[in-house]
Write an enzyme that holds these catalytic residues in place. Structure first.
Site, mmCIF file in Angstrom:
data_model
loop_
_atom_site.group_PDB
_atom_site.id
_atom_site.type_symbol
_atom_site.label_atom_id
_atom_site.label_comp_id
_atom_site.label_asym_id
_atom_site.label_seq_id
_atom_site.Cartn_x
_atom_site.Cartn_y
_atom_site.Cartn_z
ATOM 1 N N HIS A 110 -52.477 -13.430 -1.470
ATOM 2 C CA HIS A 110 -51.958 -12.659 -2.604
ATOM 3 C C HIS A 110 -53.015 -11.767 -3.239
ATOM 4 C CE1 HIS A 110 -53.387 -16.170 -5.116
ATOM 5 N NE2 HIS A 110 -53.673 -15.189 -5.952
ATOM 6 N N ASP A 158 -50.785 -18.845 2.019
ATOM 7 C CA ASP A 158 -51.499 -17.932 1.121
ATOM 8 C C ASP A 158 -52.968 -17.807 1.495
ATOM 9 O OD1 ASP A 158 -51.739 -16.105 -0.912
ATOM 10 O OD2 ASP A 158 -51.996 -17.581 -2.496
ATOM 11 N N SER A 207 -59.001 -16.686 -7.423
ATOM 12 C CA SER A 207 -58.194 -16.747 -6.200
ATOM 13 C C SER A 207 -59.050 -16.513 -4.965
ATOM 14 C CB SER A 207 -57.095 -15.682 -6.231
ATOM 15 O OG SER A 207 -55.969 -16.128 -6.901
#
Length: 521
Positions: A147, A177, A251
């Site tokens: 993402h 992901d 992230s």
């Protein structure tokens, strides 16, 4: 002060991507990060435990050079679907119109301004996002979250020494992901290595390094809070939970053990406010390693596939099947021509072991996905009161495909609506009118749920008007009278509960209903 994009993972679970950071926001984030970190830094250690480090400084100094800042840019055309691809409704992309008096010139001015901003003819906008990553090969291979780089036009990587390199995506995997990037460097880059995440226990110390709110090279410490977390992020959830403070911008960053090995990839946090509350989730290294190896070799991921829809075995379900103890993966559906169908697996079977390893329902998709395509796995299946060994050849997980139009199923003659008052719902025939009313496919078989009593058993178990009951006690039902008879037969056999296979908006699932004493439906 606000973020121009907020990426939600699931419910109150937030992905750790930071998008559209402005100067004031960065200042606010720095102040907030300092306040959040202060109590941890100031807390004295009384009665130090064995193995607790005096300092993380030496380890952090060794690991920091391998952790990078990942920056992306994307061109977004105003009014396009991608404006709201994060699922937040798009409301924070444009300013909200103030409440001016109706008909005032200010109302018209702001209305015209906002229409121009959201018009399909408006000029494209450039969006920027920041995340984290880490180098796993001196040749320039970098791990991050999918993402972070999804739909990016340009990806740049900033090293600890402020060297900026252009990166390209080698491959990505939506289901977990994960993404793999490649940069070209004139000299070998500092790299870190994956460790064995299965060896790390709840309570072990960990370090998280990343770029929260764009603040590069931030180190936080904590412990492993839990293992095997399922947060409904996807079918292969098996997260490591940690209380090491991580925030948006983390992230794709690494979670390290005290040996300096990567044991997780930081992916999501649970937060009512969007900031760290000490509940973060990381993809285990043992899961990430195999996926990244496939991405490096082929640019894509292939997974093993059984071709079954399963659910956990609850105590009510176990009572209905006569199974003790309540454990395993209950087969709620079998894909036509899939590996399970070829192995003669049936709805109502309970898969209790996979190659001798005891399993629960939620773990089966992940464990079967890890099996090499073409190998033979042995399932320990509880069927009609006894255990059987079912060999099944693992297939390849197919890409989603549109279902072919099926021929309409004939409505049984003499079908009439039946009330099952003790269970709290009524059923009727599945005819053409019902299919049209509830948008059911022409090939759907079973008995239609026509009404559900508020506060009744059926309502408590999630049954809704328009659902379809396809089986009772692992036997097909084609009419309301047939369904009622199956329930009465289960009661006469002194079953504690009866199992209904229900097709609802989410697919097939087994629903248990208790049968109390001499009550009749």
């Amino acid at each position: 002060m606000r973020l121009s994009s907020h990426l939600l993972c699931a419910g109150s679970l937030s992905c750790l991507l930071l998008a559209g950071v402005s100067g004031p926001v960065a200042a606010w984030a720095a102040e907030g990060a300092a306040l959040a970190a202060a109590p941890q830094a100031a807390a004295p250690v009384a009665g130090r435990l064995n193995g607790a480090p005096d300092s993380f400084a030496d380890l952090a100094a060794k690991l920091l050079p391998a952790v990078v800042n990942v920056s992306t840019t994307q061109t977004v055309k105003s009014g396009s679907d991608e404006d709201d691809e994060d699922g937040d409704g798009g409301d924070d992309q444009l300013p909200q119109m103030p409440n001016f008096p109706q008909g005032s010139p200010f109302e018209k001015f702001f209305h015209d301004f906002m229409n121009r901003q959201s018009s399909p003819d408006a000029p494209p906008r450039r969006m920027q996002a920041l995340g984290s990553g880490f180098i796993i090969d001196p040749a320039g291979y970098i791990v991050t979250n999918n993402h972070v780089i999804r739909h990016a036009d340009k990806i740049t990587v900033t090293l600890q020494d402020n060297t900026v390199l252009t990166a390209r995506a080698v491959g990505h995997d939506d289901r977990t992901d994960l993404a793999l990037l490649k940069v070209d460097s004139k000299k070998p880059l500092p790299a870190v290595h994956f460790g064995d995440s299965d060896k790390r226990r709840v309570g072990d110390w960990v370090l998280a390094i990343g770029n929260p709110f764009g603040l590069s090279g931030t180190v936080t410490a904590g412990i492993i809070s839990s293992r095997g977390r399922n947060i409904d992020q996807g079918p292969y959830d098996d997260f490591i939970q940690t209380d090491a403070p991580i925030n948006k911008g983390n992230s794709g960053g690494p979670l390290f053990d005290m040996d300096g090995n990567v044991i997780g990839v930081n992916t999501a946090i649970y937060s009512p406010s969007g900031g760290s509350v000490g509940i973060g989730f990381s993809i285990p290294a043992n899961e990430a390693r195999g996926i990244l190896e496939q991405l490096r070799k082929t640019g894509k991921v292939s997974r093993g596939w059984l071709g079954v829809r399963i659910q956990n075995v609850t105590q009510d379900i176990a009572d209905g099947l006569g199974l003790s103890p309540a454990r395993g993966a209950l087969v709620a559906g079998v894909e036509k021509d899939g590996p399970a169908a070829k192995a003669k697996l049936q709805t109502g079977d309970v898969i209790q072991t996979l190659d001798g390893q005891s399993i629960e329902g939620k773990a089966l998709p992940r464990l079967s996905a890890q099996l090499p395509v073409g190998t033979v796995a042995h399932l320990g299946v509880w069927r009609h009161g006894k255990m059987v060994d079912v060999p099944v050849t693992i297939g390849m997980l197919p890409e989603p495909a549109a279902e072919p139009e099926a021929k309409p199923a004939a409505t049984p003659k003499g079908a009439a609506e039946v009330s099952l008052s003790k269970l709290g719902f009524s059923v009727g025939p599945l005819d053409a009118a019902a299919r049209q009313k509830y948008s059911l496919p022409s090939g759907q078989k079973g008995v239609l749920v026509t009404s559900v009593k508020d506060g009744g058993l059926a309502s408590d178990r999630g049954l809704r008007e328009g659902d379809v009951v396809t089986e009772v006690q692992q036997a097909e039902v084609t009419s309301p009278a047939d369904l009622k008879k199956r329930i009465e037969d289960a009661q006469k056999a002194h079953k504690k509960s009866v199992l209904l296979l229900v097709h609802d908006a989410d697919g097939l699932r087994w629903v248990p209903f208790p049968l109390n004493g001499e009550d009749t439906p």
